[in-house]
Design a protein around this motif. Sequence first.
Motif, short mmCIF file in Angstrom:
data_model
loop_
_atom_site.label_atom_id
_atom_site.label_comp_id
_atom_site.label_asym_id
_atom_site.label_seq_id
_atom_site.Cartn_x
_atom_site.Cartn_y
_atom_site.Cartn_z
N GLU A 244 -55.22 15.46 -22.22
CA GLU A 244 -54.74 14.57 -21.17
C GLU A 244 -54.20 15.40 -20.00
O GLU A 244 -53.62 16.48 -20.18
N GLY A 245 -54.35 14.91 -18.78
CA GLY A 245 -53.78 15.57 -17.62
C GLY A 245 -52.31 15.24 -17.47
O GLY A 245 -51.84 14.19 -17.89
N ARG A 246 -51.57 16.16 -16.88
CA ARG A 246 -50.15 15.92 -16.61
C ARG A 246 -50.01 14.86 -15.51
O ARG A 246 -50.73 14.90 -14.51
N LEU A 249 -52.81 13.39 -13.07
CA LEU A 249 -53.97 14.28 -13.01
C LEU A 249 -55.01 13.88 -14.05
O LEU A 249 -54.69 13.33 -15.10
N PRO A 250 -56.30 14.13 -13.77
CA PRO A 250 -57.35 13.74 -14.72
C PRO A 250 -57.32 14.59 -15.99
O PRO A 250 -56.71 15.67 -16.03
N ALA A 251 -57.97 14.09 -17.03
CA ALA A 251 -58.08 14.82 -18.30
C ALA A 251 -58.86 16.12 -18.10
O ALA A 251 -59.69 16.23 -17.19
N ARG A 252 -58.57 17.07 -18.98
CA ARG A 252 -59.20 18.40 -18.91
C ARG A 252 -60.09 18.61 -20.12
O ARG A 252 -59.75 18.22 -21.24
N VAL A 302 -65.01 14.08 -21.17
CA VAL A 302 -63.93 13.39 -20.44
C VAL A 302 -64.27 11.91 -20.27
O VAL A 302 -63.40 11.04 -20.38
N GLU A 360 -48.03 22.22 -25.12
CA GLU A 360 -48.57 21.31 -24.11
C GLU A 360 -48.64 19.88 -24.63
O GLU A 360 -48.31 18.92 -23.92
#
Length: 373
Positions: A244-246, A249-252, A302, A360
């Motif tokens: 998941e993105g912080r 922000l989009p997923a990585r 994603v 994370e």
Amino acid sequence: MSSTRPRVLLLFGGRSSEHPVSCVTAAGVMRAIDREKYDVVPVGITRSGAWTLVDGNVDSFRLDTGEVPEVTGGGAEVRLGPSGTGAARDVIASTPAGAVSELGAIDVVFPLLHGAYGEDGTLQGMLELGQIPYVGSGVAASAMGMDKHFMKVVFEAAGLNVGPYTVITDKEWRRDPEAALASCESLVRPLFVKPSRAGSSVGITRVDVGDDLRAAIEAARVHDPKVVVEQGIVGREIECGVLEGRGALPARASLPGEIVVAPGDHGFYDFEAKYVDGAAARTSCPADLTEEQTAQIRELAVTAFDSLGAEGLSRVDFFLTPEGEWIINEINTMPGFTPISMYPQMWAATGLEYPELIDELIQLALQRSTGLR
């Protein structure tokens, strides 16, 4: 969140057939988590569903010792109770002799559970009701990610390429097994018969020409009355990790990895090949792909993650056919998480090592609110 080190309740074991794999996953996390940054409370769930304090000695939680690792109980039983904030974050322990003690409030739960009653939305629902932050996907994404039938429906709606399959429900099988068998006739063998809501390759049978499909369905029904029958796909098995993105922000997506099953006793990547027979399969990470193929699978992974509304982490598994076509196999919202599991390996290859990956995931959970989001 407390002003001192965040308190993390590591929850593992559970009532599903994947109990031993959960214990191994927990052992890996307990060895690697930063004890200077986090106050760790290990809690195991027995096969009967009792929550019990674990002393943190993880040496017995291995699959290569000749014994299957298991949370046996016998110590202080644990429950979560209301804290001063109104959330059910206080850890309350009861000894077999009846002594009750409060062990303080937790900040976040890291549910290292695989399979039913842990990875399928049931535990997530309980934590949501208690307003307790937790690592990983919420109720709906966990439930859909656990059910191979509904997972495929969501993937198809998102435009992802899904292989041919059929579903046999419990009522269909009990009402007319011959009709259920006939529904599989359009599928080309080999077939893979799977419990719809299980993981770690538990209960899966490969059915070749001349094999007994009925027996394979009955074997899968031991683990789940709902069964998925999939047509075998010729292709390389490529996996990709998603984080998941912080914030907004989009997923990585990680670099992809590949599973190669060695010739021999394993016709596919079954439980023994995954966890017991070290020579049965090898992993290649990053996978030997072109730059274009690597970019394609990362984008597709994603898309799969977002289509379910997944959070935290997921591993997405694909087949790459000889024609260069990507066919999605499944998503795993709580993948195997030992240091040698594919998910941490893929992130290590991408530049995020195992201890940092654990950190994370906990930070993502701490920043995310419970409830509707």
